[in-house]
Design an enzyme around this catalytic site. Sequence first.
Site, PDB file in Angstrom:
ATOM      1  N   THR A 101      42.840  40.692  22.915  1.00 57.68           N
ATOM      2  CA  THR A 101      44.184  41.180  23.265  1.00 57.68           C
ATOM      3  C   THR A 101      44.933  40.187  24.155  1.00 57.68           C
ATOM      4  OG1 THR A 101      43.662  43.517  23.017  1.00 57.68           O
ATOM      5  CG2 THR A 101      45.401  42.971  24.590  1.00 57.68           C
ATOM      6  N   THR A 126      49.140  37.944  36.540  1.00 57.37           N
ATOM      7  CA  THR A 126      48.473  38.501  37.716  1.00 57.37           C
ATOM      8  C   THR A 126      48.103  37.414  38.721  1.00 57.37           C
ATOM      9  OG1 THR A 126      46.412  39.578  38.426  1.00 57.37           O
ATOM     10  CG2 THR A 126      46.312  38.393  36.353  1.00 57.37           C
ATOM     11  N   ASP A 127      47.989  37.809  39.979  1.00 55.28           N
ATOM     12  CA  ASP A 127      47.549  36.852  41.014  1.00 55.28           C
ATOM     13  C   ASP A 127      46.079  36.459  40.830  1.00 55.28           C
ATOM     14  OD1 ASP A 127      46.336  39.248  41.813  1.00 55.28           O
ATOM     15  OD2 ASP A 127      47.133  39.212  43.865  1.00 55.28           O
ATOM     16  N   GLU A 128      45.332  37.249  40.003  1.00 58.20           N
ATOM     17  CA  GLU A 128      43.896  36.942  39.848  1.00 58.20           C
ATOM     18  C   GLU A 128      43.658  35.608  39.158  1.00 58.20           C
ATOM     19  OE1 GLU A 128      41.196  40.018  38.794  1.00 58.20           O
ATOM     20  OE2 GLU A 128      42.334  41.544  39.852  1.00 58.20           O
ATOM     21  N   TYR A 151      38.303  38.867  32.885  1.00 52.29           N
ATOM     22  CA  TYR A 151      39.699  39.350  32.837  1.00 52.29           C
ATOM     23  C   TYR A 151      40.652  38.268  33.326  1.00 52.29           C
ATOM     24  CZ  TYR A 151      43.970  41.444  34.705  1.00 52.29           C
ATOM     25  OH  TYR A 151      45.287  41.689  35.031  1.00 52.29           O
ATOM     26  N   LYS A 155      43.609  36.161  31.324  1.00 52.20           N
ATOM     27  CA  LYS A 155      45.024  36.142  31.734  1.00 52.20           C
ATOM     28  C   LYS A 155      45.478  34.706  31.990  1.00 52.20           C
ATOM     29  CE  LYS A 155      47.526  39.177  32.388  1.00 52.20           C
ATOM     30  NZ  LYS A 155      48.456  39.970  31.526  1.00 52.20           N
ATOM     31  N   LYS A 190      41.006  52.624  38.414  1.00 52.70           N
ATOM     32  CA  LYS A 190      41.414  51.648  39.423  1.00 52.70           C
ATOM     33  C   LYS A 190      41.235  52.266  40.816  1.00 52.70           C
ATOM     34  CE  LYS A 190      43.142  48.550  36.395  1.00 52.70           C
ATOM     35  NZ  LYS A 190      43.271  49.148  35.079  1.00 52.70           N
ATOM     36  N   LEU A 191      41.118  51.405  41.836  1.00 48.73           N
ATOM     37  CA  LEU A 191      40.671  51.883  43.155  1.00 48.73           C
ATOM     38  C   LEU A 191      41.443  53.112  43.647  1.00 48.73           C
ATOM     39  CD1 LEU A 191      38.780  51.239  45.664  1.00 48.73           C
ATOM     40  CD2 LEU A 191      40.837  50.269  46.691  1.00 48.73           C
TER      41      LEU A 191
HETATM   42  P1  NAD Z   1      47.013  49.360  31.690  1.00 44.69           P
HETATM   43  O1  NAD Z   1      45.608  49.124  31.292  1.00 44.69           O
HETATM   44  O2  NAD Z   1      47.357  50.609  32.419  1.00 44.69           O
HETATM   45  O3  NAD Z   1      47.957  49.327  30.387  1.00 44.69           O
HETATM   46  C1  NAD Z   1      47.766  48.394  29.358  1.00 44.69           C
HETATM   47  C2  NAD Z   1      48.545  48.883  28.130  1.00 44.69           C
HETATM   48  O4  NAD Z   1      48.399  47.887  27.098  1.00 44.69           O
HETATM   49  C3  NAD Z   1      48.031  50.198  27.557  1.00 44.69           C
HETATM   50  O5  NAD Z   1      49.100  51.053  27.230  1.00 44.69           O
HETATM   51  C4  NAD Z   1      47.268  49.786  26.296  1.00 44.69           C
HETATM   52  O6  NAD Z   1      47.263  50.763  25.288  1.00 44.69           O
HETATM   53  C5  NAD Z   1      48.063  48.549  25.886  1.00 44.69           C
HETATM   54  N1  NAD Z   1      47.262  47.636  25.062  1.00 44.69           N
HETATM   55  C6  NAD Z   1      46.000  47.179  25.317  1.00 44.69           C
HETATM   56  N2  NAD Z   1      45.573  46.413  24.307  1.00 44.69           N
HETATM   57  C7  NAD Z   1      46.587  46.367  23.398  1.00 44.69           C
HETATM   58  C8  NAD Z   1      46.747  45.736  22.147  1.00 44.69           C
HETATM   59  N3  NAD Z   1      45.768  44.987  21.598  1.00 44.69           N
HETATM   60  N4  NAD Z   1      47.921  45.883  21.490  1.00 44.69           N
HETATM   61  C9  NAD Z   1      48.910  46.640  22.010  1.00 44.69           C
HETATM   62  N5  NAD Z   1      48.801  47.294  23.187  1.00 44.69           N
HETATM   63  C10 NAD Z   1      47.652  47.153  23.870  1.00 44.69           C
HETATM   64  O7  NAD Z   1      47.441  48.076  32.505  1.00 44.69           O
HETATM   65  P2  NAD Z   1      48.503  47.895  33.694  1.00 44.69           P
HETATM   66  O8  NAD Z   1      47.794  48.039  34.984  1.00 44.69           O
HETATM   67  O9  NAD Z   1      49.693  48.715  33.402  1.00 44.69           O
HETATM   68  O10 NAD Z   1      48.835  46.337  33.519  1.00 44.69           O
HETATM   69  C11 NAD Z   1      49.920  45.933  32.691  1.00 44.69           C
HETATM   70  C12 NAD Z   1      50.058  44.414  32.760  1.00 44.69           C
HETATM   71  O11 NAD Z   1      50.289  44.012  34.104  1.00 44.69           O
HETATM   72  C13 NAD Z   1      48.797  43.651  32.323  1.00 44.69           C
HETATM   73  O12 NAD Z   1      49.207  42.510  31.604  1.00 44.69           O
HETATM   74  C14 NAD Z   1      48.130  43.248  33.626  1.00 44.69           C
HETATM   75  O13 NAD Z   1      47.391  42.062  33.477  1.00 44.69           O
HETATM   76  C15 NAD Z   1      49.343  43.040  34.518  1.00 44.69           C
HETATM   77  N6  NAD Z   1      49.118  43.237  35.965  1.00 44.69           N
HETATM   78  C16 NAD Z   1      48.554  44.397  36.431  1.00 44.69           C
HETATM   79  C17 NAD Z   1      48.411  44.605  37.796  1.00 44.69           C
HETATM   80  C18 NAD Z   1      47.815  45.873  38.352  1.00 44.69           C
HETATM   81  O14 NAD Z   1      47.579  45.947  39.547  1.00 44.69           O
HETATM   82  N7  NAD Z   1      47.576  46.896  37.560  1.00 44.69           N
HETATM   83  C19 NAD Z   1      48.816  43.602  38.686  1.00 44.69           C
HETATM   84  C20 NAD Z   1      49.371  42.413  38.181  1.00 44.69           C
HETATM   85  C21 NAD Z   1      49.535  42.264  36.808  1.00 44.69           C
HETATM   86  O1  DAU Z   2      45.459  41.601  41.667  1.00 45.99           O
HETATM   87  C1  DAU Z   2      46.031  42.143  40.520  1.00 45.99           C
HETATM   88  C2  DAU Z   2      44.965  42.859  39.717  1.00 45.99           C
HETATM   89  O2  DAU Z   2      44.670  44.059  40.429  1.00 45.99           O
HETATM   90  C3  DAU Z   2      45.393  43.176  38.295  1.00 45.99           C
HETATM   91  O3  DAU Z   2      45.582  41.965  37.598  1.00 45.99           O
HETATM   92  C4  DAU Z   2      44.326  44.027  37.587  1.00 45.99           C
HETATM   93  O4  DAU Z   2      44.794  44.404  36.304  1.00 45.99           O
HETATM   94  C5  DAU Z   2      44.069  45.272  38.413  1.00 45.99           C
HETATM   95  O5  DAU Z   2      43.034  46.026  37.816  1.00 45.99           O
HETATM   96  C6  DAU Z   2      43.707  44.900  39.838  1.00 45.99           C
HETATM   97  O6  DAU Z   2      42.398  44.266  39.887  1.00 45.99           O
HETATM   98  P1  DAU Z   2      41.326  44.639  41.026  1.00 45.99           P
HETATM   99  O7  DAU Z   2      39.992  44.299  40.520  1.00 45.99           O
HETATM  100  O8  DAU Z   2      41.749  44.082  42.341  1.00 45.99           O
HETATM  101  O9  DAU Z   2      41.567  46.236  41.077  1.00 45.99           O
HETATM  102  P2  DAU Z   2      40.552  47.480  41.164  1.00 45.99           P
HETATM  103  O10 DAU Z   2      41.407  48.685  41.373  1.00 45.99           O
HETATM  104  O11 DAU Z   2      39.571  47.490  40.063  1.00 45.99           O
HETATM  105  O12 DAU Z   2      39.751  47.172  42.509  1.00 45.99           O
HETATM  106  C7  DAU Z   2      40.435  46.992  43.737  1.00 45.99           C
HETATM  107  C8  DAU Z   2      39.385  46.670  44.783  1.00 45.99           C
HETATM  108  O13 DAU Z   2      38.588  47.834  45.007  1.00 45.99           O
HETATM  109  C9  DAU Z   2      38.437  45.582  44.365  1.00 45.99           C
HETATM  110  O14 DAU Z   2      38.088  44.809  45.510  1.00 45.99           O
HETATM  111  C10 DAU Z   2      37.198  46.337  43.861  1.00 45.99           C
HETATM  112  C11 DAU Z   2      37.206  47.579  44.727  1.00 45.99           C
HETATM  113  N1  DAU Z   2      36.650  48.791  44.108  1.00 45.99           N
HETATM  114  C12 DAU Z   2      37.143  49.164  42.892  1.00 45.99           C
HETATM  115  C13 DAU Z   2      36.656  50.286  42.256  1.00 45.99           C
HETATM  116  C14 DAU Z   2      37.193  50.694  40.889  1.00 45.99           C
HETATM  117  C15 DAU Z   2      35.690  49.553  44.753  1.00 45.99           C
HETATM  118  O15 DAU Z   2      35.270  49.215  45.871  1.00 45.99           O
HETATM  119  N2  DAU Z   2      35.210  50.679  44.134  1.00 45.99           N
HETATM  120  C16 DAU Z   2      35.648  51.060  42.900  1.00 45.99           C
HETATM  121  O16 DAU Z   2      35.157  52.099  42.365  1.00 45.99           O
END
Ligand code: NAD
Ligand code: DAU
Length: 341
Positions: A101, A126-128, A151, A155, A190-191
Amino acid sequence: MTSILVTGGAGFIGSNYVRRILASGVADSVVNLDALTYSGNLENLDGVLDDPRHRFVKADIADAPGVDSALGGIDFDQVVHFAAESHVDRSIEDAGAFLRTNVLGTQVLLDLARRRGVTRFVHVSTDEVYGALGPTGLFSETTPLSPNSPYAASKAASDLLVRAAIHTHGFPALITRCSNNYGPYQFPEKLIPLMVSNALEDRPLPVYGDGMQVRDWIHVNDHCDGIEAVRQRGRVGEVYNLGGGNERANIQVVKAILAATSKPESLIRYVADRLGHDRRYAIDATKAETELGWSPLVSFEAGLAQTIDWYISNRRWWERIKSGAYLEFYARHYAARLGGN
Ligand code: NAD
Ligand code: DAU
């Protein structure tokens, strides 16, 4: 007349973005393309599914002929690309879907958008991709890419494909790199939504390792406004970092959630650390702030309180996810209207 193709608009950030741009009236129409994977949920689009300016299209971005045929006859002039596999823990278990994807799917969209002559393509990253920080310093747009999880690597690969399209074809793309989002409709793996929902159910709260990893939290509305600033005013070919300026250790966030939900700290369980766990992320968003006039508006304390209230008021939404019942929604309410695809 602006028509925007949004990919991944049934996910957490994408659905908030779609709702926000329809409410503000900046787009005349929104085509929302999503494969509805486990994290895509039409219940996230409550209130906009029947808006005549919004059209939902189910397609997998990694399937080029499928995307072509799903979008046949549908006009759009800009793209905001959210669709991705987004959860680090899942990428550690199995990276396959992330490559398909995030990497292949992004190239499919770049090719399609170029053929369709789109005028702007915002790639949501993403910042990751920058890797991890020590106790000091911030990620700027010139920090070298150094992704640590599958991941993050997928990205970073997608960012490089976007960069190559800009360089090779003069393709009008822009890249955003944002820090950790929180807010309504975030999938409870997510956390923050995991901890809030577990606390509300009196279940244990699993904290990885020592809980001292630091993330820079941003409310999803601030992220969506940052993406809009980049879409409307960003310079083509540029990268813009977006961040909340809210660095918190995970354990601080977990304890704040327990306090806000009046639950005891005895629910905390320290569990095995995530493999290769990045210690700290923190964003320098000066470029977006000075060039685009964007800055985050939501304080972490106010945003967290509002988010916890949302999860309390929308218990049915996350209970249906945790039980798996949400997966039936598309089949029952929407597939027939789309002709069953
Ligand atoms: P999410 O997992 O909640 O949503 C992802 C969406 O993409 C879902 O609706 C899923 O059905 C769709 N998708 C997945 N695979 C697909 C495919 N092959 N074709 C079409 N649709 C598909 O994710 P999110 O947290 O909303 O993140 C959205 C974007 O923002 C991502 O690109 C992620 O890398 C980026 N991002 C997320 C965060 C964060 O903290 N969540 C931070 C920075 C950047
Ligand atoms: O920084 C941006 C990124 O933030 C996005 O690109 C990703 O899509 C998004 O998932 C998020 O990544 P993280 O790995 O930082 O998010 P997560 O919510 O999975 O975890 C946040 C922090 O909490 C991380 O240090 C791991 C920790 N954690 C997470 C879970 C799910 C726990 O300690 N326990 C948990 O059960």
